[in-house]
Design a protein around this motif. Structure first.
Motif, PDB file in Angstrom:
ATOM      1  N   THR A 125     -12.193   9.237  45.865  1.00  0.00           N
ATOM      2  CA  THR A 125     -11.091   9.801  45.085  1.00  0.00           C
ATOM      3  C   THR A 125     -10.673   8.853  43.966  1.00  0.00           C
ATOM      4  N   ALA A 126     -10.618   7.566  44.298  1.00  0.00           N
ATOM      5  CA  ALA A 126     -10.229   6.576  43.296  1.00  0.00           C
ATOM      6  C   ALA A 126     -11.232   6.508  42.151  1.00  0.00           C
ATOM      7  N   SER A 127     -12.498   6.771  42.452  1.00  0.00           N
ATOM      8  CA  SER A 127     -13.543   6.727  41.415  1.00  0.00           C
ATOM      9  C   SER A 127     -13.869   8.114  40.867  1.00  0.00           C
ATOM     10  N   PHE A 128     -13.082   9.117  41.279  1.00  0.00           N
ATOM     11  CA  PHE A 128     -13.273  10.501  40.826  1.00  0.00           C
ATOM     12  C   PHE A 128     -14.663  11.045  41.180  1.00  0.00           C
ATOM     13  N   ASP A 129     -15.211  10.555  42.287  1.00  0.00           N
ATOM     14  CA  ASP A 129     -16.517  11.020  42.750  1.00  0.00           C
ATOM     15  C   ASP A 129     -16.282  12.130  43.787  1.00  0.00           C
ATOM     16  N   THR A 130     -16.051  13.348  43.302  1.00  0.00           N
ATOM     17  CA  THR A 130     -15.712  14.447  44.201  1.00  0.00           C
ATOM     18  C   THR A 130     -16.873  14.844  45.107  1.00  0.00           C
TER      19      THR A 130
END
Length: 210
Positions: free
Chosen positions: A168-173
């Motif tokens: 989530t922090a790296s926007f890796d959904t």
């Protein structure tokens, strides 16, 4: 496809979550059954301690997770405690219900035969409660997964819950949903394992119905 291609990343975190879940679940089974026996054995114990157990369940576990870190520190301990705490209640409720479901007439008969309290507890109440324990364990194992994930959200450096936060922090959904998928599969597999294993503990008439 992502899940299969990145099993080398997901599996170590899944193994960490599995270990935390199983440890917390086993603790809830052992202490839950023991606690239920004390409740049935002593009315004083039931009246004094049982309300405290209920009180612990109305407190949101997400709210107390940060406090556990203060007292228990980072690492494995707070995650195990959360997995145990959230799965402890259904074991106590179901086991106590089973032990108290013995026919009063049977208890009167045993009293006339001068059966000891321990004999009544072990040979009658405990065996009567086995189907209830199995049902409680099914609920407890799924809740233990949730407890472990909540602990990883707060105090984790490994595990699927930690991996979801990191993705989530790296926007890796994609990684996040893959972790969620593994959690779902893990929960279903553990539930089925308890269901199948629990059938062998049931008396033959009960076993045939499940």
């Amino acid at each position: 496809a992502y899940t299969v291609d990145h099993l080398d990343l997901l599996l170590p975190h899944a193994q960490a979550t599995l270990a935390e879940t199983l440890a917390g679940f086993l603790m809830s089974v052992i202490f839950g059954i023991g606690f239920s026996m004390l409740i049935v054995w002593s009315k004083t114990f039931e009246d004094s301690v049982y309300p405290l157990v209920v009180m612990t369940q109305v407190i949101p576990k997400v709210a107390i997770a940060p406090l556990l870190i203060i007292y228990l520190g980072f690492g494995l301990t707070p995650k195990l405690f959360l997995a145990f705490l959230i799965s402890f209640f259904p074991m106590v409720i179901n086991t106590t219900l089973g032990m108290k479901s013995v026919n009063p007439e049977l208890l009167e008969l045993l009293a006339t035969l001068q059966a000891t309290r321990w004999q009544v507890m072990y040979k009658v109440r405990f065996r009567r409660a086995i189907p209830y324990m199995v049902e409680g364990a099914k609920i407890a194992i799924t809740l233990a997964v949730i407890g472990a994930i909540v602990g990883e959200f707060t105090a984790g450096s490994e595990g699927l819950g930690y991996l979801i936060l990191a993705s989530t922090a790296s926007f890796d959904t994609v990684e996040g949903f893959s972790s969620l998928f593994i959690i779902t599969i893990l929960g279903i597999a553990l539930f089925e394992a308890v269901h199948i294993g629990g059938r062998y503990l049931l008396p033959p008439p009960e076993r045939g119905r499940r």
